[in-house]
Design a protein around this motif. Structure first.
Motif, PDB file in Angstrom:
ATOM      1  N   PHE A 192       0.861  -1.183   0.000  1.00 15.30           N
ATOM      2  CA  PHE A 192       0.000   0.000   0.000  1.00 15.30           C
ATOM      3  C   PHE A 192       0.898   1.233   0.000  1.00 15.30           C
ATOM      4  CE2 PHE A 192      -2.531  -3.247   2.216  1.00 15.30           C
ATOM      5  CZ  PHE A 192      -3.687  -3.233   1.430  1.00 15.30           C
ATOM      6  N   GLY A 193       0.625   2.183  -0.867  1.00 14.92           N
ATOM      7  CA  GLY A 193       1.380   3.422  -0.872  1.00 14.92           C
ATOM      8  C   GLY A 193       2.692   3.324  -1.628  1.00 14.92           C
ATOM      9  N   ASP A 194       3.534   4.339  -1.446  1.00 11.46           N
ATOM     10  CA  ASP A 194       4.767   4.472  -2.215  1.00 11.46           C
ATOM     11  C   ASP A 194       5.986   3.904  -1.514  1.00 11.46           C
ATOM     12  OD1 ASP A 194       3.415   5.796  -4.288  1.00 11.46           O
ATOM     13  OD2 ASP A 194       3.601   7.728  -3.244  1.00 11.46           O
ATOM     14  N   SER A 195       5.845   3.483  -0.268  1.00  9.58           N
ATOM     15  CA  SER A 195       6.964   2.909   0.483  1.00  9.58           C
ATOM     16  C   SER A 195       6.793   1.402   0.603  1.00  9.58           C
ATOM     17  CB  SER A 195       7.040   3.515   1.891  1.00  9.58           C
ATOM     18  OG  SER A 195       7.250   4.907   1.848  1.00  9.58           O
ATOM     19  N   THR A 196       7.926   0.698   0.653  1.00 14.72           N
ATOM     20  CA  THR A 196       7.834  -0.721   0.971  1.00 14.72           C
ATOM     21  C   THR A 196       7.428  -0.854   2.444  1.00 14.72           C
ATOM     22  OG1 THR A 196      10.148  -0.911   1.664  1.00 14.72           O
ATOM     23  CG2 THR A 196       9.654  -1.248  -0.691  1.00 14.72           C
ATOM     24  N   MET A 197       7.076  -2.062   2.842  1.00 10.81           N
ATOM     25  CA  MET A 197       6.592  -2.242   4.209  1.00 10.81           C
ATOM     26  C   MET A 197       7.673  -1.947   5.238  1.00 10.81           C
ATOM     27  SD  MET A 197       3.887  -5.365   3.918  1.00 10.81           S
ATOM     28  CE  MET A 197       2.853  -4.645   5.203  1.00 10.81           C
ATOM     29  N   ILE A 198       8.914  -2.338   4.959  1.00  5.75           N
ATOM     30  CA  ILE A 198       9.979  -2.054   5.926  1.00  5.75           C
ATOM     31  C   ILE A 198      10.294  -0.564   5.957  1.00  5.75           C
ATOM     32  CG2 ILE A 198      11.934  -2.471   4.346  1.00  5.75           C
ATOM     33  CD1 ILE A 198      13.347  -3.808   6.750  1.00  5.75           C
ATOM     34  N   LEU A 206       9.752  -4.596  16.644  1.00  3.19           N
ATOM     35  CA  LEU A 206       8.656  -4.447  15.693  1.00  3.19           C
ATOM     36  C   LEU A 206       8.849  -5.368  14.501  1.00  3.19           C
ATOM     37  CD1 LEU A 206       8.596  -0.529  15.518  1.00  3.19           C
ATOM     38  CD2 LEU A 206       7.087  -1.968  16.891  1.00  3.19           C
ATOM     39  N   PRO A 207       7.822  -6.079  14.074  1.00  2.00           N
ATOM     40  CA  PRO A 207       7.897  -6.761  12.783  1.00  2.00           C
ATOM     41  C   PRO A 207       7.955  -5.727  11.660  1.00  2.00           C
ATOM     42  CG  PRO A 207       6.160  -7.695  14.163  1.00  2.00           C
ATOM     43  CD  PRO A 207       6.599  -6.415  14.815  1.00  2.00           C
ATOM     44  N   ALA A 208       8.564  -6.104  10.545  1.00  5.96           N
ATOM     45  CA  ALA A 208       8.778  -5.161   9.443  1.00  5.96           C
ATOM     46  C   ALA A 208       7.607  -5.089   8.486  1.00  5.96           C
ATOM     47  CB  ALA A 208      10.028  -5.571   8.664  1.00  5.96           C
ATOM     48  N   ASP A 209       6.550  -5.873   8.734  1.00  7.04           N
ATOM     49  CA  ASP A 209       5.527  -6.044   7.694  1.00  7.04           C
ATOM     50  C   ASP A 209       4.112  -5.773   8.186  1.00  7.04           C
ATOM     51  OD1 ASP A 209       5.378  -8.215   9.371  1.00  7.04           O
ATOM     52  OD2 ASP A 209       5.545  -9.731   7.793  1.00  7.04           O
ATOM     53  N   HIS A 210       3.968  -4.777   9.066  1.00  7.17           N
ATOM     54  CA  HIS A 210       2.636  -4.428   9.563  1.00  7.17           C
ATOM     55  C   HIS A 210       2.117  -3.150   8.907  1.00  7.17           C
ATOM     56  CE1 HIS A 210       2.951  -6.814  13.622  1.00  7.17           C
ATOM     57  NE2 HIS A 210       3.103  -7.567  12.557  1.00  7.17           N
ATOM     58  N   ILE A 211       0.804  -3.074   8.837  1.00  7.45           N
ATOM     59  CA  ILE A 211       0.126  -1.845   8.434  1.00  7.45           C
ATOM     60  C   ILE A 211      -0.444  -1.202   9.696  1.00  7.45           C
ATOM     61  CG2 ILE A 211      -1.842  -0.866   7.187  1.00  7.45           C
ATOM     62  CD1 ILE A 211       0.299  -1.724   5.288  1.00  7.45           C
ATOM     63  N   ILE A 212      -0.105   0.064   9.931  1.00 13.02           N
ATOM     64  CA  ILE A 212      -0.600   0.783  11.106  1.00 13.02           C
ATOM     65  C   ILE A 212      -1.044   2.172  10.680  1.00 13.02           C
ATOM     66  CG2 ILE A 212       0.040   1.820  13.322  1.00 13.02           C
ATOM     67  CD1 ILE A 212       1.920  -0.585  13.741  1.00 13.02           C
ATOM     68  N   LYS A 213      -2.240   2.529  11.065  1.00  9.82           N
ATOM     69  CA  LYS A 213      -2.737   3.876  10.828  1.00  9.82           C
ATOM     70  C   LYS A 213      -2.813   4.607  12.176  1.00  9.82           C
ATOM     71  CE  LYS A 213      -5.298   2.279   6.783  1.00  9.82           C
ATOM     72  NZ  LYS A 213      -6.608   2.121   6.119  1.00  9.82           N
ATOM     73  N   GLU A 214      -3.237   5.881  12.170  1.00 10.10           N
ATOM     74  CA  GLU A 214      -3.221   6.696  13.403  1.00 10.10           C
ATOM     75  C   GLU A 214      -1.824   6.619  14.040  1.00 10.10           C
ATOM     76  OE1 GLU A 214      -6.948   5.258  12.216  1.00 10.10           O
ATOM     77  OE2 GLU A 214      -5.839   4.048  13.653  1.00 10.10           O
ATOM     78  N   TYR A 242      -7.165  -7.851   0.843  1.00 15.51           N
ATOM     79  CA  TYR A 242      -8.521  -7.576   0.348  1.00 15.51           C
ATOM     80  C   TYR A 242      -9.292  -6.715   1.347  1.00 15.51           C
ATOM     81  CZ  TYR A 242     -13.459  -8.206  -0.682  1.00 15.51           C
ATOM     82  OH  TYR A 242     -14.786  -7.960  -0.928  1.00 15.51           O
ATOM     83  N   GLN A 243      -9.227  -7.065   2.629  1.00  9.74           N
ATOM     84  CA  GLN A 243      -9.967  -6.326   3.655  1.00  9.74           C
ATOM     85  C   GLN A 243      -9.519  -4.868   3.725  1.00  9.74           C
ATOM     86  OE1 GLN A 243     -12.532  -7.304   5.369  1.00  9.74           O
ATOM     87  NE2 GLN A 243     -12.536  -9.509   4.971  1.00  9.74           N
ATOM     88  N   LEU A 244      -8.238  -4.612   3.491  1.00 12.43           N
ATOM     89  CA  LEU A 244      -7.693  -3.264   3.622  1.00 12.43           C
ATOM     90  C   LEU A 244      -7.803  -2.437   2.340  1.00 12.43           C
ATOM     91  CD1 LEU A 244      -4.484  -4.218   5.628  1.00 12.43           C
ATOM     92  CD2 LEU A 244      -6.369  -2.845   6.510  1.00 12.43           C
ATOM     93  N   SER A 245      -8.160  -3.073   1.241  1.00 12.91           N
ATOM     94  CA  SER A 245      -8.179  -2.394  -0.054  1.00 12.91           C
ATOM     95  C   SER A 245      -9.507  -1.693  -0.314  1.00 12.91           C
ATOM     96  CB  SER A 245      -7.931  -3.405  -1.177  1.00 12.91           C
ATOM     97  OG  SER A 245      -6.667  -4.013  -1.055  1.00 12.91           O
ATOM     98  N   GLU A 246      -9.447  -0.624  -1.113  1.00 12.07           N
ATOM     99  CA  GLU A 246     -10.679   0.012  -1.583  1.00 12.07           C
ATOM    100  C   GLU A 246     -11.384  -0.917  -2.564  1.00 12.07           C
ATOM    101  OE1 GLU A 246     -10.200   3.890  -3.135  1.00 12.07           O
ATOM    102  OE2 GLU A 246      -9.086   4.647  -1.392  1.00 12.07           O
TER     103      GLU A 246
END
Length: 355
Positions: free
Chosen positions: A32-38, A110-118, A278-282
């Protein structure tokens, strides 16, 4: 209180096949977005931790790309495991390296592969947990309120009586449950998802390793005695290869009496499978998330990823379709956790070019 970060970046992301391969796994991809997960993981803690206090633990195959993607992290902070030995050994290795720099350092793992908002809430949560861990010599983990009976996560049961603001005593850890058990956990109200994030002082975690994993501790002391010496790599390879493959959860967290939890009031996902993506995608009006050159007709509630090839899908629902490179995955969404079995099959049949 000096805060350091240890980012775990050695996994292969087998449930994310075929995009995730051993040389370029999930954490090194743009999901998601322009950065890799790490990259996103590092950027997320920029306002909390200087980059010269961020350590990455990875493996020999992935280390070159990790260094390429994280040019602002000092090269000596990229810790390369000679063998995969699960999280207890990896965290122990990072801890002795950081201890040599600062014996009372607080580390955030921290794991390198999480999605976190806020993200500001996330950083405040980490800072408050670090303060508690520093003052009380505690092991702190972050729990996430479950939103569904998820079978892909571990769970943590807490005593609902607060120790202090947003700090709770941990009662039990539970492995990934079956669906019926996950429903019971959700209904009970005192089980949270295990996020796999930890906060502690390096001297505290090493003391707990000494108590509950003495063989691992003995190996870490041997490695520590050779830090900054010419034979360090040889000693690391020899000693690390003898260490057992045990997770920090099983080896320490489930046994220690010093374990506490702080609740994470932010949006979180470990993006552990294509179903999570899928759950996180528009989604469009038919509940589909489509990426790339895709044609659909009477397709409902599906995720289709085909960035480089035209893919046409007709008359199906609740599918994951990944048309990537020279591989194709077609999977029911409710079987997304089973994608890892494909990687095992490929390894067993010596089809390494596909994994």
């Amino acid at each position: 209180m000096n805060i350091y970060a240890v980012i775990m970046a050695g996994g292969v992301g087998s449930r994310f096949w075929p995009r995730s391969k051993k040389a370029l796994p999930k954490q090194l991809l743009k999901i998601f977005g322009d950065s890799t997960m790490i990259q996103a993981t590092v950027e997320r803690i920029d306002d909390l931790i200087d980059r010269n206090k961020i350590f990455i633990i990875t493996n020999e195959i992935q280390a070159p790309e990790v260094k390429n993607q994280l040019k602002d992290i000092p090269e000596e902070n990229i810790i390369v495991e000679p063998f995969g030995r699960n999280t207890a050994a990896a965290i122990g290795l990072a801890s002795i390296i950081i201890k040599a720099k600062d014996p009372e350092a607080v580390t955030i793992v921290l794991p390198a592969d999480h999605i976190i908002k806020e993200e500001e809430i996330f950083r405040n949560t980490l800072h408050n947990a670090a303060k508690f861990a520093f003052e009380k010599k505690a092991l702190v983990t972050i729990g996430i309120h479950p939103t569904r009976p998820e079978t892909g996560y571990g769970y943590i049961q807490i005593d609902d009586k607060k120790i202090q603001d947003n700090i709770y005593k941990v009662l039990t850890f539970a492995e990934k449950p079956n669906y019926a058990t996950a429903v019971r956990f959700l209904e009970s109200g005192d089980f949270l998802w295990n996020s796999g994030m930890f906060i502690w002082r390096v001297d505290t975690i090493l003391e707990e390793i000494r108590t509950y994993m003495p063989d691992l501790f003995e190996g870490l002391v041997e490695i520590e005695n050779h830090l900054n010496k010419k034979d360090f790599h040889d000693v690391l390879v020899k000693t690390y290869g003898q260490m057992k493959k045990i997770s920090i959860d099983y080896g320490i967290m489930e046994k220690s009496t010093k374990v506490y939890l702080t609740k994470g009031f932010f949006t979180w996902s470990d993006v552990g499978s294509w179903e999570e993506v899928y759950q996180l995608s528009e989604k469009d009006s038919n509940g589909n998330a489509l990426v790339g050159k895709v044609y659909t007709d009477k397709v409902i509630d599906s995720y289709i990823y085909s960035p480089d090839k035209f893919t046409a899908v007709i008359g199906v629902d609740n599918l994951i379709i990944i048309n990537y490179d020279d591989t194709l995955l077609v999977c029911r969404r409710d079987r997304a956790q089973d994608v890892k079995n494909i990687v095992e099959y490929l390894k067993m049949n010596k089809m390494d070019e596909y994994c």
